[in-house]
Design a protein around this motif. Sequence first.
Motif, PDB file in Angstrom:
ATOM      1  N   TYR A  50       2.460  -9.013   7.796  1.00 24.17           N
ATOM      2  CA  TYR A  50       2.299  -8.347   6.505  1.00 24.17           C
ATOM      3  C   TYR A  50       0.837  -8.053   6.154  1.00 24.17           C
ATOM      4  CZ  TYR A  50       1.427 -12.955   4.289  1.00 24.17           C
ATOM      5  OH  TYR A  50       0.921 -14.187   3.938  1.00 24.17           O
ATOM      6  N   PHE A  51      -0.101  -8.610   6.911  1.00 28.54           N
ATOM      7  CA  PHE A  51      -1.503  -8.202   6.748  1.00 28.54           C
ATOM      8  C   PHE A  51      -1.624  -6.686   6.862  1.00 28.54           C
ATOM      9  CE2 PHE A  51      -5.497  -7.009   8.849  1.00 28.54           C
ATOM     10  CZ  PHE A  51      -6.433  -7.534   7.979  1.00 28.54           C
ATOM     11  N   LEU A  52      -0.941  -6.107   7.849  1.00 28.99           N
ATOM     12  CA  LEU A  52      -0.967  -4.653   8.022  1.00 28.99           C
ATOM     13  C   LEU A  52      -0.324  -3.952   6.842  1.00 28.99           C
ATOM     14  CD1 LEU A  52      -1.705  -5.431  10.973  1.00 28.99           C
ATOM     15  CD2 LEU A  52      -0.181  -3.605  11.736  1.00 28.99           C
ATOM     16  N   TYR A  53       0.784  -4.498   6.341  1.00 27.45           N
ATOM     17  CA  TYR A  53       1.502  -3.828   5.259  1.00 27.45           C
ATOM     18  C   TYR A  53       0.690  -3.814   3.964  1.00 27.45           C
ATOM     19  CZ  TYR A  53       5.252  -4.790   8.594  1.00 27.45           C
ATOM     20  OH  TYR A  53       6.012  -4.891   9.729  1.00 27.45           O
ATOM     21  N   LYS A  54      -0.051  -4.893   3.722  1.00 25.94           N
ATOM     22  CA  LYS A  54      -0.923  -4.929   2.543  1.00 25.94           C
ATOM     23  C   LYS A  54      -1.942  -3.787   2.587  1.00 25.94           C
ATOM     24  CE  LYS A  54      -1.421  -9.648   0.797  1.00 25.94           C
ATOM     25  NZ  LYS A  54      -2.380 -10.763   0.639  1.00 25.94           N
ATOM     26  N   ILE A  55      -2.587  -3.657   3.726  1.00 21.79           N
ATOM     27  CA  ILE A  55      -3.659  -2.667   3.832  1.00 21.79           C
ATOM     28  C   ILE A  55      -3.099  -1.254   3.862  1.00 21.79           C
ATOM     29  CG2 ILE A  55      -5.515  -1.828   5.326  1.00 21.79           C
ATOM     30  CD1 ILE A  55      -6.204  -4.714   5.946  1.00 21.79           C
ATOM     31  N   VAL A  56      -1.998  -1.051   4.569  1.00 18.17           N
ATOM     32  CA  VAL A  56      -1.380   0.286   4.575  1.00 18.17           C
ATOM     33  C   VAL A  56      -0.931   0.673   3.171  1.00 18.17           C
ATOM     34  CG1 VAL A  56       0.583   1.630   5.424  1.00 18.17           C
ATOM     35  CG2 VAL A  56      -0.715   0.192   7.000  1.00 18.17           C
ATOM     36  N   SER A  57      -0.373  -0.270   2.423  1.00 17.37           N
ATOM     37  CA  SER A  57      -0.001   0.006   1.027  1.00 17.37           C
ATOM     38  C   SER A  57      -1.210   0.460   0.222  1.00 17.37           C
ATOM     39  CB  SER A  57       0.600  -1.251   0.372  1.00 17.37           C
ATOM     40  OG  SER A  57       1.776  -1.668   1.014  1.00 17.37           O
ATOM     41  N   THR A  58      -2.342  -0.185   0.456  1.00 19.70           N
ATOM     42  CA  THR A  58      -3.573   0.130  -0.275  1.00 19.70           C
ATOM     43  C   THR A  58      -4.083   1.512   0.092  1.00 19.70           C
ATOM     44  OG1 THR A  58      -4.086  -2.239  -0.256  1.00 19.70           O
ATOM     45  CG2 THR A  58      -5.887  -0.735  -0.769  1.00 19.70           C
ATOM     46  N   ILE A  59      -4.102   1.812   1.375  1.00 16.19           N
ATOM     47  CA  ILE A  59      -4.550   3.133   1.844  1.00 16.19           C
ATOM     48  C   ILE A  59      -3.651   4.231   1.289  1.00 16.19           C
ATOM     49  CG2 ILE A  59      -4.726   4.595   3.896  1.00 16.19           C
ATOM     50  CD1 ILE A  59      -5.581   1.984   5.409  1.00 16.19           C
ATOM     51  N   ASN A  60      -2.352   4.026   1.355  1.00 19.95           N
ATOM     52  CA  ASN A  60      -1.416   5.058   0.916  1.00 19.95           C
ATOM     53  C   ASN A  60      -1.415   5.243  -0.590  1.00 19.95           C
ATOM     54  OD1 ASN A  60      -0.689   5.688   3.490  1.00 19.95           O
ATOM     55  ND2 ASN A  60       1.309   4.711   3.440  1.00 19.95           N
ATOM     56  N   LEU A  61      -1.641   4.167  -1.338  1.00 15.24           N
ATOM     57  CA  LEU A  61      -1.726   4.328  -2.791  1.00 15.24           C
ATOM     58  C   LEU A  61      -2.953   5.147  -3.164  1.00 15.24           C
ATOM     59  CD1 LEU A  61      -0.742   3.825  -5.635  1.00 15.24           C
ATOM     60  CD2 LEU A  61      -1.978   1.643  -5.623  1.00 15.24           C
ATOM     61  N   ALA A  62      -4.087   4.876  -2.502  1.00 17.49           N
ATOM     62  CA  ALA A  62      -5.298   5.662  -2.771  1.00 17.49           C
ATOM     63  C   ALA A  62      -5.044   7.139  -2.492  1.00 17.49           C
ATOM     64  CB  ALA A  62      -6.456   5.137  -1.927  1.00 17.49           C
ATOM     65  N   ARG A  63      -4.345   7.438  -1.422  1.00 20.48           N
ATOM     66  CA  ARG A  63      -4.010   8.833  -1.100  1.00 20.48           C
ATOM     67  C   ARG A  63      -3.117   9.452  -2.175  1.00 20.48           C
ATOM     68  NH1 ARG A  63      -2.284   9.156   5.278  1.00 20.48           N
ATOM     69  NH2 ARG A  63      -4.371   9.140   6.193  1.00 20.48           N
ATOM     70  N   GLU A  64      -2.116   8.701  -2.594  1.00 21.15           N
ATOM     71  CA  GLU A  64      -1.175   9.221  -3.584  1.00 21.15           C
ATOM     72  C   GLU A  64      -1.867   9.481  -4.922  1.00 21.15           C
ATOM     73  OE1 GLU A  64       3.312   8.201  -5.289  1.00 21.15           O
ATOM     74  OE2 GLU A  64       2.483   7.090  -3.583  1.00 21.15           O
ATOM     75  N   LEU A  65      -2.774   8.586  -5.297  1.00 16.93           N
ATOM     76  CA  LEU A  65      -3.501   8.776  -6.555  1.00 16.93           C
ATOM     77  C   LEU A  65      -4.414   9.996  -6.485  1.00 16.93           C
ATOM     78  CD1 LEU A  65      -4.401   5.081  -7.477  1.00 16.93           C
ATOM     79  CD2 LEU A  65      -2.633   6.527  -8.494  1.00 16.93           C
ATOM     80  N   LYS A  66      -5.006  10.230  -5.329  1.00 16.36           N
ATOM     81  CA  LYS A  66      -5.853  11.419  -5.172  1.00 16.36           C
ATOM     82  C   LYS A  66      -5.033  12.696  -5.358  1.00 16.36           C
ATOM     83  CE  LYS A  66      -9.577  13.770  -4.241  1.00 16.36           C
ATOM     84  NZ  LYS A  66     -10.677  13.862  -5.234  1.00 16.36           N
ATOM     85  N   ALA A  67      -3.805  12.689  -4.851  1.00 17.13           N
ATOM     86  CA  ALA A  67      -2.935  13.858  -5.007  1.00 17.13           C
ATOM     87  C   ALA A  67      -2.542  14.059  -6.468  1.00 17.13           C
ATOM     88  CB  ALA A  67      -1.691  13.698  -4.149  1.00 17.13           C
ATOM     89  N   LYS A  68      -2.368  12.972  -7.212  1.00 15.94           N
ATOM     90  CA  LYS A  68      -1.958  13.065  -8.616  1.00 15.94           C
ATOM     91  C   LYS A  68      -3.132  13.320  -9.553  1.00 15.94           C
ATOM     92  CE  LYS A  68       2.460  12.152  -8.031  1.00 15.94           C
ATOM     93  NZ  LYS A  68       3.534  13.121  -8.379  1.00 15.94           N
ATOM     94  N   PHE A  69      -4.307  12.795  -9.194  1.00 15.11           N
ATOM     95  CA  PHE A  69      -5.491  12.926 -10.047  1.00 15.11           C
ATOM     96  C   PHE A  69      -6.649  13.476  -9.203  1.00 15.11           C
ATOM     97  CE2 PHE A  69      -2.999   9.245 -11.491  1.00 15.11           C
ATOM     98  CZ  PHE A  69      -2.658   9.661 -12.776  1.00 15.11           C
ATOM     99  N   PRO A  70      -6.598  14.747  -8.831  1.00 15.48           N
ATOM    100  CA  PRO A  70      -7.560  15.308  -7.865  1.00 15.48           C
ATOM    101  C   PRO A  70      -9.002  15.333  -8.342  1.00 15.48           C
ATOM    102  CG  PRO A  70      -6.180  17.028  -8.820  1.00 15.48           C
ATOM    103  CD  PRO A  70      -5.586  15.733  -9.247  1.00 15.48           C
ATOM    104  N   LYS A  71      -9.244  15.222  -9.630  1.00 16.57           N
ATOM    105  CA  LYS A  71     -10.623  15.239 -10.131  1.00 16.57           C
ATOM    106  C   LYS A  71     -11.326  13.901  -9.928  1.00 16.57           C
ATOM    107  CE  LYS A  71      -9.853  18.811 -13.634  1.00 16.57           C
ATOM    108  NZ  LYS A  71      -9.915  19.156 -15.084  1.00 16.57           N
ATOM    109  N   ASN A  72     -10.570  12.884  -9.557  1.00  8.93           N
ATOM    110  CA  ASN A  72     -11.131  11.557  -9.321  1.00  8.93           C
ATOM    111  C   ASN A  72     -11.055  11.202  -7.836  1.00  8.93           C
ATOM    112  OD1 ASN A  72     -11.630  10.764 -12.152  1.00  8.93           O
ATOM    113  ND2 ASN A  72      -9.408  10.870 -12.334  1.00  8.93           N
ATOM    114  N   ASN A  73     -11.798  10.180  -7.459  1.00 11.28           N
ATOM    115  CA  ASN A  73     -11.801   9.688  -6.082  1.00 11.28           C
ATOM    116  C   ASN A  73     -11.243   8.270  -6.056  1.00 11.28           C
ATOM    117  OD1 ASN A  73     -13.340  12.048  -5.152  1.00 11.28           O
ATOM    118  ND2 ASN A  73     -15.046  11.096  -6.263  1.00 11.28           N
TER     119      ASN A  73
END
Length: 515
Positions: A89-112
């Motif tokens: 689950y070490f991998l799943y924690k980090i993949v969740s984090t990476i994918n959430l950052a991507r999803e937030l960028k798609a929803k809030f494109p003016k932010n990083n």
Amino acid sequence: MCDYLDQKESVRSFYHNFPNIDGFRNQIAEKSKSFSPKNRQVLYNCLQEQTKGLQLSELSREHLSLLKESNTYTVTTGHQLNLFTGPLYFLYKIVSTINLARELKAKFPKNNFVPVYWMATEDHDFEEICFFNYKGSKVQWNKEVQGAVGRTSTEGLDQVLKKIESLFGHNKNSTTLKQLFKDAYLNHITLTEATRYLANELFSEYGLLIIDGDDPGLKTLFIPYVKEELTQQSSFREVSKTNEVLGASYPIQVNPREINLFYLDKELRERILFEEGIYKINNTDLKFTKQEILDLLEVSPEKFSPNVLMRPLFQEVILPNLCYIGGGGEMAYWMQLKNFFDRVSVPFPILLLRNSVLLISNKQRQKLAALKISEKEIFQKHKELINKKVREISDLDIDFSEQRNQLNDMFRELKSLSDKTDKSFSGAVLAQEKKQLNGLDHLEKRLLKAQKRKFKEIVFRINSIQEQLFPKQSLQERQANFSEYYEIYGEELIPLLINALRPLRLEFDIITPAS
């Protein structure tokens, strides 16, 4: 966690914004007002120093630079420095984090949005991290360690490499894993450096930044909060009040101490105690007056280490963070901290339960199909699954429910009759009813046991597939190490997870990699 995911009122006071798009919109607005340019610059400078000599990807370098911008936020997960990543689950924690950052960028494109892995370098529970499991074998690093584990020398890991070389296979992926272990642990001096290298090798192309809180520069930002903890013991008071309310309905994960800080030095991490007006370092002769310990804090903040209840605050002070991603146990103790965060005026982050995954190969799916076991059924407890399947395939009716109903009807009539006689007859009826029902249960169990012997080959196959998917009757992700799956899927493993996991769905994923 179930009540939290269902947003029940019983847990509403223990968190702030919920992990959905509206919650993140509110969190962005709140964090934008509280994180100062000074903190951003210190964070950037410290991370730039920490990553010297590390081969960062272009995206990771971009993310590091973006931390200086006022519209950049982090999404963070944390984990111990487990040997070779520890459980899957070490991998799943980090993949969740990476994918959430991507999803937030798609929803809030003016932010990083930058994914961050917080290494628990100041932890001192070496026994919890000094091993990993590989196909039922325990690969362990035998070493005596004192103090913060991140500062531990990697000396002796050459013996672990020999163990790995004897266990792992001989294909291309196995060779890659052996080289990765060697490069991480034999070519770096401390466990912190080794873990940073390993995580970077696995996830750098996705822009992951890796942070070590055991840093004098970052600790300077935490000085005011350490001072309050030393002089006011705010965390103890606030968390104790929360625990009284939370404990009425749920188990308490962590109990606060009067001072939730450790004193950190070479090969030393011991609790700070306050007794009779003097600050003492547990299990040492070190003592400080109030003024002495506050002076030490100003000149050497790196000597003060947060415990499990203060570490979340440290994280949120030094990062422009929106969300913490963790397991159920982590989420539960974070929920003990909401009132404490309010007390010290630091925004409480969104809490997101990490993705959980069961990896099932095509061959394993074929076995499940042949046994007519569904995805839901494979999660049943071992005995329940065996009993259910034996009943299904048996040419005999092993369910004695009809006979129980007949007995119940008969004794219902006898009870009615007993009401018209004396109490001794009524007692005899009740005793006989219990005896007959127990006898029926016993006969049903004996018949089931006999059918298990008859279908022992199928029982064996069910045992085998469930043990493969749930080693030691536990979730696969809590037992297995990523190396077992990397040997099969190689460099396709992490992209597979990146493409499959969606953290805001809040679901358990069952994934079958292409073979």
